[in-house]
Design a protein around this motif. Structure first.
Motif, PDB file in Angstrom:
ATOM      1  N   ILE A 109     -30.568 -11.547 -34.603  1.00 47.11           N
ATOM      2  CA  ILE A 109     -28.983 -11.426 -35.153  1.00 47.11           C
ATOM      3  C   ILE A 109     -28.111 -11.688 -34.269  1.00 47.11           C
ATOM      4  N   LEU A 110     -28.216 -11.153 -32.890  1.00 46.10           N
ATOM      5  CA  LEU A 110     -27.321 -11.399 -31.964  1.00 46.10           C
ATOM      6  C   LEU A 110     -27.320 -12.691 -31.404  1.00 46.10           C
ATOM      7  N   PHE A 111     -28.501 -13.488 -31.601  1.00 44.08           N
ATOM      8  CA  PHE A 111     -28.490 -14.908 -31.030  1.00 44.08           C
ATOM      9  C   PHE A 111     -27.878 -15.717 -32.077  1.00 44.08           C
ATOM     10  N   ALA A 112     -27.717 -15.528 -33.364  1.00 42.23           N
ATOM     11  CA  ALA A 112     -27.189 -16.475 -34.252  1.00 42.23           C
ATOM     12  C   ALA A 112     -25.672 -16.310 -34.054  1.00 42.23           C
ATOM     13  N   ARG A 113     -25.271 -14.923 -33.669  1.00 41.41           N
ATOM     14  CA  ARG A 113     -23.704 -14.608 -33.672  1.00 41.41           C
ATOM     15  C   ARG A 113     -23.547 -15.447 -32.217  1.00 41.41           C
ATOM     16  N   ALA A 114     -24.034 -15.373 -31.361  1.00 38.36           N
ATOM     17  CA  ALA A 114     -23.869 -16.192 -29.830  1.00 38.36           C
ATOM     18  C   ALA A 114     -23.641 -17.597 -30.222  1.00 38.36           C
ATOM     19  N   LEU A 115     -24.616 -18.166 -31.053  1.00 38.28           N
ATOM     20  CA  LEU A 115     -24.472 -19.543 -31.230  1.00 38.28           C
ATOM     21  C   LEU A 115     -23.226 -19.979 -32.019  1.00 38.28           C
ATOM     22  N   ALA A 116     -22.875 -18.971 -32.968  1.00 40.02           N
ATOM     23  CA  ALA A 116     -21.839 -19.296 -33.848  1.00 40.02           C
ATOM     24  C   ALA A 116     -20.333 -19.389 -32.825  1.00 40.02           C
ATOM     25  N   ALA A 117     -20.302 -18.451 -31.926  1.00 42.37           N
ATOM     26  CA  ALA A 117     -19.351 -18.055 -31.047  1.00 42.37           C
ATOM     27  C   ALA A 117     -19.120 -19.314 -30.101  1.00 42.37           C
ATOM     28  N   LYS A 118     -20.468 -19.809 -29.261  1.00 43.64           N
ATOM     29  CA  LYS A 118     -20.234 -20.710 -28.340  1.00 43.64           C
ATOM     30  C   LYS A 118     -20.188 -22.153 -28.879  1.00 43.64           C
TER      31      LYS A 118
ATOM     32  N   ALA B 247     -24.586 -21.026 -37.560  1.00 44.56           N
ATOM     33  CA  ALA B 247     -25.787 -20.348 -37.300  1.00 44.56           C
ATOM     34  C   ALA B 247     -25.877 -18.829 -38.065  1.00 44.56           C
ATOM     35  N   TYR B 248     -26.908 -18.868 -38.583  1.00 44.02           N
ATOM     36  CA  TYR B 248     -26.978 -17.626 -39.338  1.00 44.02           C
ATOM     37  C   TYR B 248     -28.176 -16.459 -39.181  1.00 44.02           C
ATOM     38  N   SER B 249     -28.459 -15.511 -39.354  1.00 40.84           N
ATOM     39  CA  SER B 249     -29.651 -14.899 -39.543  1.00 40.84           C
ATOM     40  C   SER B 249     -29.926 -14.181 -40.868  1.00 40.84           C
ATOM     41  N   VAL B 250     -31.189 -14.054 -41.201  1.00 40.03           N
ATOM     42  CA  VAL B 250     -31.452 -13.825 -42.518  1.00 40.03           C
ATOM     43  C   VAL B 250     -32.604 -12.805 -42.559  1.00 40.03           C
TER      44      VAL B 250
ATOM     45  N   ALA C 286     -35.512 -17.670 -50.647  1.00 39.58           N
ATOM     46  CA  ALA C 286     -34.289 -17.769 -51.304  1.00 39.58           C
ATOM     47  C   ALA C 286     -33.299 -17.737 -50.326  1.00 39.58           C
ATOM     48  N   THR C 287     -33.301 -16.874 -49.477  1.00 40.26           N
ATOM     49  CA  THR C 287     -32.180 -16.742 -48.474  1.00 40.26           C
ATOM     50  C   THR C 287     -32.284 -17.611 -47.347  1.00 40.26           C
ATOM     51  N   HIS C 288     -33.448 -18.098 -47.068  1.00 36.74           N
ATOM     52  CA  HIS C 288     -33.699 -19.320 -46.268  1.00 36.74           C
ATOM     53  C   HIS C 288     -32.963 -20.437 -46.741  1.00 36.74           C
ATOM     54  N   VAL C 289     -32.998 -20.852 -48.059  1.00 39.44           N
ATOM     55  CA  VAL C 289     -32.648 -21.904 -48.421  1.00 39.44           C
ATOM     56  C   VAL C 289     -31.024 -21.665 -48.551  1.00 39.44           C
ATOM     57  N   THR C 290     -30.367 -20.623 -48.899  1.00 37.50           N
ATOM     58  CA  THR C 290     -28.944 -20.420 -48.987  1.00 37.50           C
ATOM     59  C   THR C 290     -28.425 -20.746 -47.653  1.00 37.50           C
ATOM     60  N   ALA C 291     -29.120 -19.904 -46.575  1.00 36.73           N
ATOM     61  CA  ALA C 291     -28.614 -20.061 -45.321  1.00 36.73           C
ATOM     62  C   ALA C 291     -28.532 -21.601 -44.654  1.00 36.73           C
ATOM     63  N   ALA C 292     -29.427 -22.224 -45.151  1.00 37.79           N
ATOM     64  CA  ALA C 292     -29.667 -23.601 -44.543  1.00 37.79           C
ATOM     65  C   ALA C 292     -28.752 -24.689 -45.265  1.00 37.79           C
ATOM     66  N   PHE C 293     -28.466 -24.458 -46.460  1.00 34.97           N
ATOM     67  CA  PHE C 293     -27.947 -25.624 -47.358  1.00 34.97           C
ATOM     68  C   PHE C 293     -26.676 -25.251 -48.197  1.00 34.97           C
ATOM     69  N   ASP C 294     -26.305 -23.875 -48.470  1.00 34.06           N
ATOM     70  CA  ASP C 294     -25.224 -23.730 -49.368  1.00 34.06           C
ATOM     71  C   ASP C 294     -23.932 -24.077 -48.494  1.00 34.06           C
TER      72      ASP C 294
ATOM     73  N   ASN D 222     -19.304 -18.130 -40.424  1.00 34.62           N
ATOM     74  CA  ASN D 222     -20.429 -18.568 -39.278  1.00 34.62           C
ATOM     75  C   ASN D 222     -20.605 -17.194 -38.394  1.00 34.62           C
ATOM     76  N   GLY D 223     -22.225 -17.281 -38.214  1.00 37.35           N
ATOM     77  CA  GLY D 223     -22.992 -16.146 -37.466  1.00 37.35           C
ATOM     78  C   GLY D 223     -22.956 -14.932 -38.384  1.00 37.35           C
ATOM     79  N   CYS D 224     -23.300 -15.122 -39.599  1.00 40.39           N
ATOM     80  CA  CYS D 224     -23.074 -13.838 -40.402  1.00 40.39           C
ATOM     81  C   CYS D 224     -24.656 -13.669 -40.775  1.00 40.39           C
ATOM     82  N   TYR D 225     -24.996 -12.650 -41.278  1.00 38.02           N
ATOM     83  CA  TYR D 225     -26.278 -12.133 -41.639  1.00 38.02           C
ATOM     84  C   TYR D 225     -26.357 -12.027 -43.204  1.00 38.02           C
ATOM     85  N   LEU D 226     -27.437 -12.598 -43.591  1.00 36.00           N
ATOM     86  CA  LEU D 226     -27.878 -12.997 -45.123  1.00 36.00           C
ATOM     87  C   LEU D 226     -28.947 -12.213 -45.800  1.00 36.00           C
ATOM     88  N   GLU D 227     -28.953 -11.416 -47.048  1.00 32.01           N
ATOM     89  CA  GLU D 227     -30.157 -11.175 -47.529  1.00 32.01           C
ATOM     90  C   GLU D 227     -29.924 -11.278 -49.099  1.00 32.01           C
TER      91      GLU D 227
END
Length: 332
Positions: A203-212, A220-223, A275-283, A292-297
């Motif tokens: 989760i933190l790595f996704a947020r860091a990527l989004a910020a940087k 970048a997202y975490s799921v 489902a959430t893999h696909v959402t995060a990657a393509f929606d 950007n950087g959010c967490y999904l489920e």
């Protein structure tokens, strides 16, 4: 990140439905997915995409025979989809470097549109990677941290690059032990706390990527994908009733609902699991800067991030710790 959820999907929305809704955003894309052994969520993800004609599916993992089996399944779904196999052991930093160097040498692959950091291990006895790091933290986070950064030139060559880290609501079990991520060489080890640490790191790595790198167009997202008892994650760990009793005990001590005597896991079927893999990657509705950087489920933006993954500045602390452990700095 706001409280308005922009997506119409829910707990029981199949991944195939979301893929069909976003077919135009899948077609022609180059997607690298780690952890694609048959019947695992990585394989289910790429098989779901195959029907919508991505340009190239790069399958990364440790077992050539398992990679080949997933490639064969993709060919049976859509023979026009190209696949490439990449030998990768995320628990070995030298292996990650070799895999990244190999990919960067592929002259016919000029970009990565989606990097799906899917591979992972769960719980089990105390072990270290060959680099001396507690194995869950090494395989679930550190290998992906290094791989993502080494492949950043290919990601930034995409007009809409996206990195997705498969985390878990199991991040609730442990935050980052910044001064002792390897549990004092095992003397303070708890398999579920260690799992929680690795998932918090995702989760933190996704947020860091989004910020940087958000300013350079990277999303970048975490799921949290859900729970599917039949996946390789459970089987590979050899987990049994005693292990899950330990998990229940830890949840109870944390005040989590899964610690209650009558609590049960809310399982998903295979189609729902991706489902959430696909959402995060393509929606494309996630393209708004605020997400950007959010967490999904459950195919949707979630507010389910626990306090252990919300510490002020923890994403930057984790970035620096990760740089120290891989022996390389990445500045953007």
């Amino acid at each position: 990140m706001g409280s308005n959820k922009p997506l119409p999907y829910g707990r029981y929305t199949p991944g195939s439905t979301i893929a069909a809704d976003n077919a135009a955003h899948i077609t022609g894309k180059t997607i690298l997915t780690t952890g694609v052994s048959p019947s695992g969520t990585g394989a289910l993800f790429v098989e779901t995409l195959a029907a919508h004609s991505p340009a190239l599916l790069i399958l990364a993992g440790r077992s050539p025979s398992k990679l080949a089996a997933t490639a064969s399944k993709i060919a049976s779904i859509n023979a026009s989809v190209k696949t490439r196999l990449l030998d990768l052991d995320l628990a070995s930093l030298p292996s990650v470097r070799r895999a990244a160097a190999e990919m960067l040498s592929w002259t016919d692959v000029g970009r990565i549109d989606v990097l799906m950091n899917n591979a992972g291990i769960m719980a089990g006895p105390y072990r270290k990677s060959e680099d001396g790091v507690e194995l869950q933290f090494a395989a679930n986070h550190l290998g992906h941290f290094l791989l993502t950064n080494l492949l950043m030139p290919l990601l930034l060559a995409s007009p809409s690059p996206c990195v997705v880290n498969i985390s878990s609501d199991g991040h609730r079990l442990g935050g980052i032990r910044f001064s002792d991520p390897s549990f004092s060489n095992g003397s303070e080890y708890n398999q579920w706390v260690a799992y929680g640490q690795s998932k918090t790191a995702n989760i933190l790595f996704a947020r860091a990527l989004a910020a940087k790198l958000g300013g350079k167009g990277l999303r970048a997202y975490s799921v949290h994908p859900g729970v599917l008892m039949s996946t390789n994650l459970v089987a590979a760990g050899g987990l049994g009733e005693r292990d899950f009793a330990e998990l229940k005990k830890l949840d109870k001590s944390l005040g989590e609902p899964l610690g209650e005597d009558d609590a049960v896991f809310d399982f998903k079927n295979e189609d729902e699991m991706v489902a959430t893999h696909v959402t995060a990657a393509f929606d494309p509705r996630l393209d708004e800067e605020r997400w950007n950087g959010c967490y999904l489920e459950d195919g949707n933006v979630s507010e389910g991030v626990r306090a252990c993954a919300r510490g002020e500045g923890d994403e930057e602390r984790l970035w620096k710790l990760s740089e120290e452990l891989v022996g390389e700095r990445f500045e953007y």
